[in-house]
Design a protein around this motif. Structure first.
Motif, mmCIF file in Angstrom:
data_model
loop_
_atom_site.group_PDB
_atom_site.id
_atom_site.type_symbol
_atom_site.label_atom_id
_atom_site.label_comp_id
_atom_site.label_asym_id
_atom_site.label_seq_id
_atom_site.Cartn_x
_atom_site.Cartn_y
_atom_site.Cartn_z
ATOM 1 N N ARG A 104 18.223 -19.456 -13.457
ATOM 2 C CA ARG A 104 18.426 -20.807 -13.979
ATOM 3 C C ARG A 104 17.387 -21.166 -15.040
ATOM 4 N NH1 ARG A 104 18.964 -24.933 -9.115
ATOM 5 N NH2 ARG A 104 19.177 -26.330 -10.922
ATOM 6 N N ASN A 105 16.381 -20.352 -15.191
ATOM 7 C CA ASN A 105 15.309 -20.580 -16.158
ATOM 8 C C ASN A 105 15.245 -19.426 -17.155
ATOM 9 O OD1 ASN A 105 13.216 -22.938 -14.908
ATOM 10 N ND2 ASN A 105 14.580 -21.980 -13.454
ATOM 11 N N SER A 106 16.423 -18.918 -17.482
ATOM 12 C CA SER A 106 16.514 -17.672 -18.238
ATOM 13 C C SER A 106 15.950 -17.779 -19.648
ATOM 14 C CB SER A 106 17.971 -17.201 -18.300
ATOM 15 O OG SER A 106 18.784 -18.204 -18.886
ATOM 16 N N VAL A 107 16.082 -18.929 -20.277
ATOM 17 C CA VAL A 107 15.605 -19.062 -21.657
ATOM 18 C C VAL A 107 14.098 -18.869 -21.709
ATOM 19 C CG1 VAL A 107 15.283 -20.658 -23.581
ATOM 20 C CG2 VAL A 107 17.494 -20.530 -22.439
ATOM 21 N N TRP A 108 13.364 -19.595 -20.876
ATOM 22 C CA TRP A 108 11.909 -19.490 -20.901
ATOM 23 C C TRP A 108 11.435 -18.073 -20.602
ATOM 24 C CZ3 TRP A 108 7.567 -21.163 -22.660
ATOM 25 C CH2 TRP A 108 6.374 -20.731 -22.079
ATOM 26 N N PHE A 109 12.029 -17.418 -19.615
ATOM 27 C CA PHE A 109 11.557 -16.081 -19.250
ATOM 28 C C PHE A 109 11.953 -15.041 -20.288
ATOM 29 C CE2 PHE A 109 11.112 -18.309 -15.215
ATOM 30 C CZ PHE A 109 9.818 -17.941 -14.894
ATOM 31 N N SER A 110 13.014 -15.306 -21.044
ATOM 32 C CA SER A 110 13.312 -14.410 -22.176
ATOM 33 C C SER A 110 12.256 -14.580 -23.259
ATOM 34 C CB SER A 110 14.715 -14.700 -22.727
ATOM 35 O OG SER A 110 14.759 -15.915 -23.458
ATOM 36 N N TRP A 111 11.737 -15.792 -23.414
ATOM 37 C CA TRP A 111 10.641 -16.033 -24.358
ATOM 38 C C TRP A 111 9.372 -15.333 -23.883
ATOM 39 C CZ3 TRP A 111 10.484 -21.796 -26.348
ATOM 40 C CH2 TRP A 111 11.731 -22.141 -26.874
ATOM 41 N N ALA A 112 9.057 -15.499 -22.620
ATOM 42 C CA ALA A 112 7.834 -14.911 -22.068
ATOM 43 C C ALA A 112 7.869 -13.389 -22.158
ATOM 44 C CB ALA A 112 7.657 -15.361 -20.629
ATOM 45 N N ASN A 113 9.032 -12.802 -21.911
ATOM 46 C CA ASN A 113 9.159 -11.339 -22.008
ATOM 47 C C ASN A 113 8.951 -10.869 -23.443
ATOM 48 O OD1 ASN A 113 9.707 -11.152 -19.276
ATOM 49 N ND2 ASN A 113 11.935 -11.133 -19.548
ATOM 50 N N GLN A 114 9.497 -11.593 -24.399
ATOM 51 C CA GLN A 114 9.370 -11.195 -25.804
ATOM 52 C C GLN A 114 7.938 -11.403 -26.299
ATOM 53 O OE1 GLN A 114 12.808 -11.622 -28.152
ATOM 54 N NE2 GLN A 114 11.721 -12.335 -29.976
ATOM 55 N N ALA A 115 7.217 -12.326 -25.671
ATOM 56 C CA ALA A 115 5.841 -12.617 -26.095
ATOM 57 C C ALA A 115 4.897 -11.445 -25.868
ATOM 58 C CB ALA A 115 5.317 -13.838 -25.351
ATOM 59 N N THR A 116 5.274 -10.506 -25.015
ATOM 60 C CA THR A 116 4.407 -9.346 -24.762
ATOM 61 C C THR A 116 4.345 -8.392 -25.956
ATOM 62 O OG1 THR A 116 6.257 -8.105 -23.769
ATOM 63 C CG2 THR A 116 4.894 -9.462 -22.290
ATOM 64 N N SER A 117 5.329 -8.497 -26.867
ATOM 65 C CA SER A 117 5.353 -7.590 -28.017
ATOM 66 C C SER A 117 5.548 -8.293 -29.356
ATOM 67 C CB SER A 117 6.477 -6.552 -27.838
ATOM 68 O OG SER A 117 7.738 -7.198 -27.686
ATOM 69 N N ASP A 118 5.811 -9.599 -29.321
ATOM 70 C CA ASP A 118 6.107 -10.355 -30.540
ATOM 71 C C ASP A 118 5.032 -11.427 -30.725
ATOM 72 O OD1 ASP A 118 7.042 -12.080 -32.493
ATOM 73 O OD2 ASP A 118 9.069 -12.242 -31.690
ATOM 74 N N PRO A 119 4.193 -11.315 -31.777
ATOM 75 C CA PRO A 119 3.112 -12.287 -31.991
ATOM 76 C C PRO A 119 3.601 -13.729 -32.143
ATOM 77 C CG PRO A 119 2.785 -10.347 -33.367
ATOM 78 C CD PRO A 119 4.154 -10.219 -32.766
ATOM 79 N N ASN A 120 4.752 -13.908 -32.799
ATOM 80 C CA ASN A 120 5.271 -15.262 -32.971
ATOM 81 C C ASN A 120 5.714 -15.847 -31.634
ATOM 82 O OD1 ASN A 120 6.225 -17.542 -34.663
ATOM 83 N ND2 ASN A 120 8.252 -16.890 -33.969
ATOM 84 N N ALA A 121 6.358 -15.041 -30.817
ATOM 85 C CA ALA A 121 6.771 -15.493 -29.483
ATOM 86 C C ALA A 121 5.548 -15.807 -28.629
ATOM 87 C CB ALA A 121 7.625 -14.425 -28.808
ATOM 88 N N LYS A 122 4.512 -15.016 -28.773
ATOM 89 C CA LYS A 122 3.270 -15.266 -28.029
ATOM 90 C C LYS A 122 2.648 -16.598 -28.458
ATOM 91 C CE LYS A 122 -1.218 -13.256 -26.875
ATOM 92 N NZ LYS A 122 -2.153 -12.119 -27.093
ATOM 93 N N ARG A 123 2.658 -16.859 -29.747
ATOM 94 C CA ARG A 123 2.086 -18.115 -30.261
ATOM 95 C C ARG A 123 2.848 -19.322 -29.705
ATOM 96 N NH1 ARG A 123 3.119 -21.350 -35.084
ATOM 97 N NH2 ARG A 123 4.882 -19.983 -35.533
ATOM 98 N N ILE A 124 4.179 -19.245 -29.703
ATOM 99 C CA ILE A 124 5.000 -20.369 -29.244
ATOM 100 C C ILE A 124 4.850 -20.595 -27.741
ATOM 101 C CG2 ILE A 124 7.396 -21.112 -28.900
ATOM 102 C CD1 ILE A 124 8.028 -19.877 -31.644
ATOM 103 N N THR A 125 4.854 -19.519 -26.963
ATOM 104 C CA THR A 125 4.756 -19.676 -25.508
ATOM 105 C C THR A 125 3.355 -20.115 -25.082
ATOM 106 O OG1 THR A 125 4.336 -17.286 -25.309
ATOM 107 C CG2 THR A 125 6.612 -18.041 -24.980
ATOM 108 N N GLU A 126 2.326 -19.595 -25.728
ATOM 109 C CA GLU A 126 0.959 -20.007 -25.385
ATOM 110 C C GLU A 126 0.724 -21.464 -25.758
ATOM 111 O OE1 GLU A 126 -1.914 -17.367 -27.059
ATOM 112 O OE2 GLU A 126 -1.647 -15.849 -25.469
ATOM 113 N N ARG A 127 1.278 -21.889 -26.882
ATOM 114 C CA ARG A 127 1.164 -23.282 -27.310
ATOM 115 C C ARG A 127 1.792 -24.214 -26.279
ATOM 116 N NH1 ARG A 127 5.043 -26.401 -30.261
ATOM 117 N NH2 ARG A 127 4.113 -28.117 -31.467
ATOM 118 N N PHE A 128 2.857 -23.764 -25.666
ATOM 119 C CA PHE A 128 3.576 -24.569 -24.691
ATOM 120 C C PHE A 128 2.802 -24.717 -23.382
ATOM 121 C CE2 PHE A 128 7.283 -24.994 -21.647
ATOM 122 C CZ PHE A 128 7.628 -26.277 -22.041
#
Length: 467
Positions: free
Chosen positions: A382-406
């Motif tokens: 039910r929280n699939s969007v956020w965890f898809s972001w978190a998974n991508q953040a391990t290899s994508d600097p932009n995804a890491k920036r967005i998730t850490e900011r949150f």
């Protein structure tokens, strides 16, 4: 007995004066107060509306209101969640003063609302659809009208207009009817998803681009289409019944979508809303305004339109002069408040802004932000969007920036929203803005004191009130 010329003149003058008085009285009696239809969305990302620059779909029926009326570019909810926003809309009070300063926390039971204020001016006040904020009846004396789905998490949004038609054509008494759609609130189970190609969608710039995000966005946009269709059905009903001739139509976007960074936050993608006002003969068609307004200002404006006097003690103020084209300004500052319980751990946030600059204070910056509807590890499906972001953040600097900011936020955020509408560039440590930041901090502190807002101490668990 023959009348003198003087006597005849006097008699004619008396008849003329009396006739004029009767004419004025008849005109005033026949001058009907305008009806009001307020159509409100549920968790709408207003930037998706094509009249607000959206590129993923053409919201033709909502756009028609912009073409025929006034578009507000600077309207904000004070708390980016459903119950507080609606309580503010109905009471004209900020959340701390009406009591619903946490989601689903009830308002104080000694208040009055738009239902009382407009009734005092001779109006019937009704509501159809989402009814989260209609209790207690003593505070919200709406006539509940059948037609629209009242439960925002219902798997369908079936509706009919027969009862709405009966309500608006019942008699000659002026009315104010709130049409509260449940679209596009999650779970995004209605609407035709085949209209959208997930790969071609333009995503908000504060999102991480994943397949799951695009798939969910398709479902969301399908409900925005449903919302637009509902607006079209209501406006057509007004024309079919002749009610459009003396009815003000207001469209409201509520707060942002249930995607990370929007709803339940004080960034603009959560707090910024939309408002369109069509009022034939009074509001100039095809116009827009940058006047700063909040949801608390709507009830005072309705009272003003109805001919009532200002209600002492309300936080909102009328923007009728803006509607009539007599002013380009309404208020100097808009304020924001967020209390995270019961949607997550305590995470209180406050904000203040004008039409350009915005200050956000995170009152517990040493803690991580968490929301159970988007980030619950026990419900990853039910929280699939956020965890898809978190998974991508391990290899994508932009995804890491967005998730850490949150998750991890500084004590102070300061943005130039004209130059940086997505609020990526925090100016809090920029020497050029220190005086302005201090000025905004002082005004925000003054507002909190005036409201009785104790800040972080407010974001706690409260005992549930007995029914």
């Amino acid at each position: 007995m023959q009348l003198t010329r003087t006597a005849i003149c006097k008699s004619l003058l008396i008849l003329l004066i009396f006739g004029s008085a009767v004419s004025v009285f008849a005109q005033s009696k026949s001058a009907k107060k305008p009806n009001v239809i307020i159509i409100m969305a549920d968790d709408l990302d207003s930037r998706q509306l094509s009249c607000y620059g959206g590129q993923n779909l053409q919201t033709r029926n909502i756009d028609a209101l912009a073409t025929e009326g006034l578009k507000f570019n600077q309207i904000y909810t004070s708390e980016a969640m459903c119950v507080p926003t609606r309580a503010s809309l109905f009471t004209g009070l900020y959340p701390v003063r009406h009591g619903s300063f946490q989601n689903h926390k009830p308002v104080y039971d000694n208040l009055k609302s738009v239902g009382h204020y407009l009734a005092d001016q001779g109006y019937r006040v009704g509501l159809t659809g989402k009814d989260h904020v209609t209790k207690p009846k003593t505070v919200f004396p709406f006539e509940i009208v059948k037609g629209f789905e009242p439960n925002c998490v219902a798997p369908t949004d079936d509706y009919e207009l027969d009862d709405v038609k009966k309500y608006i054509t019942r008699d000659s008494q002026p009315y104010c009817l709130f049409v509260m759609s449940i679209n596009p609130h999650a779970p995004w189970t209605v609407g035709d998803t085949t209209e959208f190609d997930a790969d071609k969608l333009i995503l908000p710039k504060n999102w991480v681009d994943t397949k799951i995000t695009r798939r969910q966005f398709v479902k969301y946009l399908a409900e925005v289409r449903r919302l637009d269709n509902q607006v079209g059905d209501i406006t057509r009903l007004l024309k079919e019944t002749g009610q459009d001739k003396n009815t003000i139509v207001v469209f409201l976007g509520e707060q942002g979508a249930q995607f990370p960074g929007a709803k339940w936050n004080l960034w603009d993608v959560g707090q910024k809303s939309s408002m369109l006002v069509k009022w034939s003969g009074s509001v100039k068609p095809g116009t827009q305004t940058d006047a700063l307004v909040q949801y608390e200002d709507i009830t005072p404006t309705l009272i003003d339109i109805a001919g009532g006097k200002p209600i002492a003690g309300l936080d909102g103020k009328t923007f009728l002069p803006v509607l009539l084209g007599k002013s380009t300004k309404a208020r100097e500052y808009a304020y924001g408040i967020h209390n995270n319980i019961p949607e997550g751990n305590p995470y209180p946030i406050r904000s203040i802004r004008d039409t350009r600059y915005k200050l956000i204070l995170n009152l517990t910056p040493d803690k991580d932000y968490y929301n159970r509807f988007m980030m619950n590890p026990e419900q990853k499906d039910r929280n699939s969007v956020w965890f898809s972001w978190a998974n991508q953040a391990t290899s994508d600097p932009n995804a890491k920036r967005i998730t850490e900011r949150f998750v991890k936020r500084p004590a102070i955020e300061f943005y130039d929203t004209q130059a940086d509408p997505w609020e990526f560039n925090n100016l809090a440590t920029n020497p050029a803005y220190q005086d302005r930041i201090k000025q905004y901090q002082q005004k925000l502190d003054d507002w909190m004191k005036q409201q009785g807002d104790t800040g972080a101490a407010l974001d706690i668990i409260y005992a549930k009130k007995k029914e």
